[in-house]
Design a protein around this motif. Structure first.
Motif, PDB file in Angstrom:
ATOM      1  N   TYR A   3       0.711  -1.262   0.009  1.00  0.00           N
ATOM      2  CA  TYR A   3       0.137  -0.073   0.108  1.00  0.00           C
ATOM      3  C   TYR A   3       0.901   1.207   0.145  1.00  0.00           C
ATOM      4  CZ  TYR A   3      -4.030  -2.541   1.111  1.00  0.00           C
ATOM      5  OH  TYR A   3      -5.374  -3.372   1.141  1.00  0.00           O
ATOM      6  N   CYS A   4       0.392   2.267  -0.573  1.00  0.00           N
ATOM      7  CA  CYS A   4       0.999   3.454  -0.461  1.00  0.00           C
ATOM      8  C   CYS A   4      -0.042   4.546   0.017  1.00  0.00           C
ATOM      9  CB  CYS A   4       1.276   4.112  -2.050  1.00  0.00           C
ATOM     10  SG  CYS A   4       2.453   5.619  -1.853  1.00  0.00           S
ATOM     11  N   THR A   5       0.358   5.336   1.223  1.00  0.00           N
ATOM     12  CA  THR A   5      -0.606   6.099   1.834  1.00  0.00           C
ATOM     13  C   THR A   5      -0.245   7.682   1.118  1.00  0.00           C
ATOM     14  OG1 THR A   5      -0.881   4.751   3.643  1.00  0.00           O
ATOM     15  CG2 THR A   5      -1.538   6.954   3.805  1.00  0.00           C
ATOM     16  N   ARG A   6      -1.230   8.361   0.765  1.00  0.00           N
ATOM     17  CA  ARG A   6      -0.966  10.097   0.462  1.00  0.00           C
ATOM     18  C   ARG A   6      -2.033  10.719   1.113  1.00  0.00           C
ATOM     19  NH1 ARG A   6      -1.895  14.210  -2.831  1.00  0.00           N
ATOM     20  NH2 ARG A   6      -3.694  13.018  -3.529  1.00  0.00           N
ATOM     21  N   ASN A   7      -1.898  11.492   2.013  1.00  0.00           N
ATOM     22  CA  ASN A   7      -2.965  12.470   2.631  1.00  0.00           C
ATOM     23  C   ASN A   7      -4.129  11.309   3.218  1.00  0.00           C
ATOM     24  OD1 ASN A   7      -1.601  14.649   1.664  1.00  0.00           O
ATOM     25  ND2 ASN A   7      -2.886  15.187  -0.038  1.00  0.00           N
ATOM     26  N   GLY A   8      -3.532  10.443   3.748  1.00  0.00           N
ATOM     27  CA  GLY A   8      -4.614   9.693   4.542  1.00  0.00           C
ATOM     28  C   GLY A   8      -5.455   8.640   3.870  1.00  0.00           C
ATOM     29  N   SER A  11      -3.628   3.679  -1.258  1.00  0.00           N
ATOM     30  CA  SER A  11      -3.644   2.864  -2.598  1.00  0.00           C
ATOM     31  C   SER A  11      -3.003   1.706  -2.551  1.00  0.00           C
ATOM     32  CB  SER A  11      -2.933   4.067  -3.831  1.00  0.00           C
ATOM     33  OG  SER A  11      -3.821   5.208  -3.759  1.00  0.00           O
ATOM     34  N   TYR A  12      -3.830   0.652  -3.002  1.00  0.00           N
ATOM     35  CA  TYR A  12      -3.251  -0.665  -3.084  1.00  0.00           C
ATOM     36  C   TYR A  12      -2.485  -0.891  -4.562  1.00  0.00           C
ATOM     37  CZ  TYR A  12      -2.850  -5.792  -3.539  1.00  0.00           C
ATOM     38  OH  TYR A  12      -2.617  -6.868  -3.618  1.00  0.00           O
ATOM     39  N   TYR A  13      -1.396  -1.502  -4.655  1.00  0.00           N
ATOM     40  CA  TYR A  13      -0.874  -1.961  -5.919  1.00  0.00           C
ATOM     41  C   TYR A  13      -0.116  -3.124  -6.153  1.00  0.00           C
ATOM     42  CZ  TYR A  13       3.622   0.010  -3.989  1.00  0.00           C
ATOM     43  OH  TYR A  13       4.737   0.309  -3.177  1.00  0.00           O
ATOM     44  N   LEU A  71      -6.130  12.141  -7.850  1.00  0.00           N
ATOM     45  CA  LEU A  71      -5.921  10.950  -8.482  1.00  0.00           C
ATOM     46  C   LEU A  71      -4.526  10.714  -9.096  1.00  0.00           C
ATOM     47  CD1 LEU A  71      -9.329  10.433 -10.147  1.00  0.00           C
ATOM     48  CD2 LEU A  71      -8.768   9.966  -7.885  1.00  0.00           C
ATOM     49  N   CYS A  72      -3.993  11.559  -9.791  1.00  0.00           N
ATOM     50  CA  CYS A  72      -2.615  11.517 -10.318  1.00  0.00           C
ATOM     51  C   CYS A  72      -1.587  11.812  -9.266  1.00  0.00           C
ATOM     52  CB  CYS A  72      -2.563  12.521 -11.387  1.00  0.00           C
ATOM     53  SG  CYS A  72      -3.666  12.754 -12.752  1.00  0.00           S
ATOM     54  N   GLU A  73      -1.879  12.586  -8.144  1.00  0.00           N
ATOM     55  CA  GLU A  73      -0.573  12.345  -7.345  1.00  0.00           C
ATOM     56  C   GLU A  73      -0.709  10.928  -6.376  1.00  0.00           C
ATOM     57  OE1 GLU A  73       1.793  14.490  -7.038  1.00  0.00           O
ATOM     58  OE2 GLU A  73       0.668  15.682  -8.882  1.00  0.00           O
ATOM     59  N   ASP A  74      -1.859  10.448  -6.469  1.00  0.00           N
ATOM     60  CA  ASP A  74      -1.617   8.771  -5.932  1.00  0.00           C
ATOM     61  C   ASP A  74      -0.628   8.242  -6.374  1.00  0.00           C
ATOM     62  OD1 ASP A  74      -3.695   9.617  -4.049  1.00  0.00           O
ATOM     63  OD2 ASP A  74      -5.264   8.821  -5.057  1.00  0.00           O
ATOM     64  N   VAL A  75      -0.819   8.143  -7.772  1.00  0.00           N
ATOM     65  CA  VAL A  75       0.023   7.385  -8.774  1.00  0.00           C
ATOM     66  C   VAL A  75       1.434   7.835  -8.459  1.00  0.00           C
ATOM     67  CG1 VAL A  75       0.600   6.831 -10.915  1.00  0.00           C
ATOM     68  CG2 VAL A  75      -1.873   6.952 -10.498  1.00  0.00           C
ATOM     69  N   VAL A  76       1.763   8.997  -8.504  1.00  0.00           N
ATOM     70  CA  VAL A  76       3.187   9.753  -8.338  1.00  0.00           C
ATOM     71  C   VAL A  76       3.574   9.164  -7.034  1.00  0.00           C
ATOM     72  CG1 VAL A  76       4.434  11.547  -8.088  1.00  0.00           C
ATOM     73  CG2 VAL A  76       2.791  11.600  -9.796  1.00  0.00           C
ATOM     74  N   ALA A  77       2.870   9.377  -5.836  1.00  0.00           N
ATOM     75  CA  ALA A  77       3.483   8.532  -4.726  1.00  0.00           C
ATOM     76  C   ALA A  77       3.753   7.342  -4.915  1.00  0.00           C
ATOM     77  CB  ALA A  77       2.289   8.923  -3.646  1.00  0.00           C
TER      78      ALA A  77
END
Length: 262
Positions: A3-8, A11-13, A71-77
């Motif tokens: 998982y990657c967490t951004r601003n709480g 995102s699963y990958y 949504l895009c910054e989730d990907v960048v994170a």
């Protein structure tokens, strides 16, 4: 389970394979399994990073307003967490719109774009999708939405029925307000004026029966050097309906631009 967490928001990958990174983002209303064929194929010679969009799969499902930038910054994170410095991005529908914005806002990271079933302008179906999920509920509307995005013959086959039904197995985890916010984000954007800024190689694809085919073709004329391909007999979800043809176009594109490191 990464998982990657951004601003709480988590995102699963999933990461498969080694090599030059290929970042994947699925369409509404699928999840990362939309790319099951591409993961199996491209992970044999690339590092495939396959992400669940927020509101889908194992990612969080916040019902708060969200923008395409979020949504895009989730990907960048996710890319930063994986130590990715350069990558090819491939996205379908909302994933393709995200690819457009990622290419515009982060050209240092995304060196080529594969944009499927999308355009730079809002479509005319978002409110009807929101109404379907909110008024009918996920359990009833999800399979209808999935079926609408493929050719009329695909759901009648054993394989098509199986693949679409597979995506309803997560229905209990989904919620209509979170899905609605993804459509709201799509509605509140127009990247057309910025298309000339794209300088990296761009491949645009549609199925023959994709409702966004006309708009995608028009978009391709506004991006310098962009290539457009149409997959006969397929709909919006052409990567799932005809993976052999889809992957063939991707391979040709990667080879042409020196991005296939095998």
């Amino acid at each position: 389970m990464p998982y990657c967490t951004r601003n709480g928001v988590k995102s699963y990958y999933e990461v498969s394979g080694e090599g030059y990174p290929l970042v994947l983002m699925h369409a509404n209303p699928f999840d990362r399994r939309m790319f099951l064929y591409q993961v199996a194929h491209f992970s044999t010679f690339m590092k495939v990073i396959n992400i669940d969009l927020r509101a889908y799969g194992y990612s969080d499902k916040p019902a708060a307003p969200v923008t395409m930038t979020d949504l895009c910054e989730d990907v960048v994170a996710v890319c930063r967490q994986e130590g990715t410095k350069q990558a090819v991005f491939a996205g379908v529908s909302v994933g393709g719109v995200m690819g457009l914005q990622l290419g515009l806002d982060h050209p240092e990271l995304f060196k080529a774009l594969i944009l499927v079933g999308c355009s730079s302008m809002p479509g005319d179906r978002y409110q009807s999708r929101i109404d379907g999920y909110v008024q009918q509920g996920v359990g009833q509307f999800h399979i209808q939405h999935l079926t609408d995005l493929v050719s009329k013959d695909f759901p009648q086959t054993r394989l098509g029925k199986y693949l679409l039904s597979m995506h309803t197995e997560m229905d209990a985890r989904l919620n209509a307000p979170a899905i609605a916010e993804i459509f709201n984000a799509l509605q509140n954007r127009d990247l057309t004026a910025r298309l000339p800024e794209l300088k990296m190689p761009v491949l645009i694809m549609n199925g023959e029966f994709d409702n966004s085919l006309k708009r995608s073709k028009e978009m391709s004329t506004r991006i310098a050097g962009a290539e457009h391909r149409t997959i006969s007999g397929a709909g919006h979800a052409c990567c799932l309906e005809d993976p052999a043809t889809f992957d063939g176009h991707v391979l040709d594109f990667l080879k042409k631009h020196g991005l296939l490191k095998v």
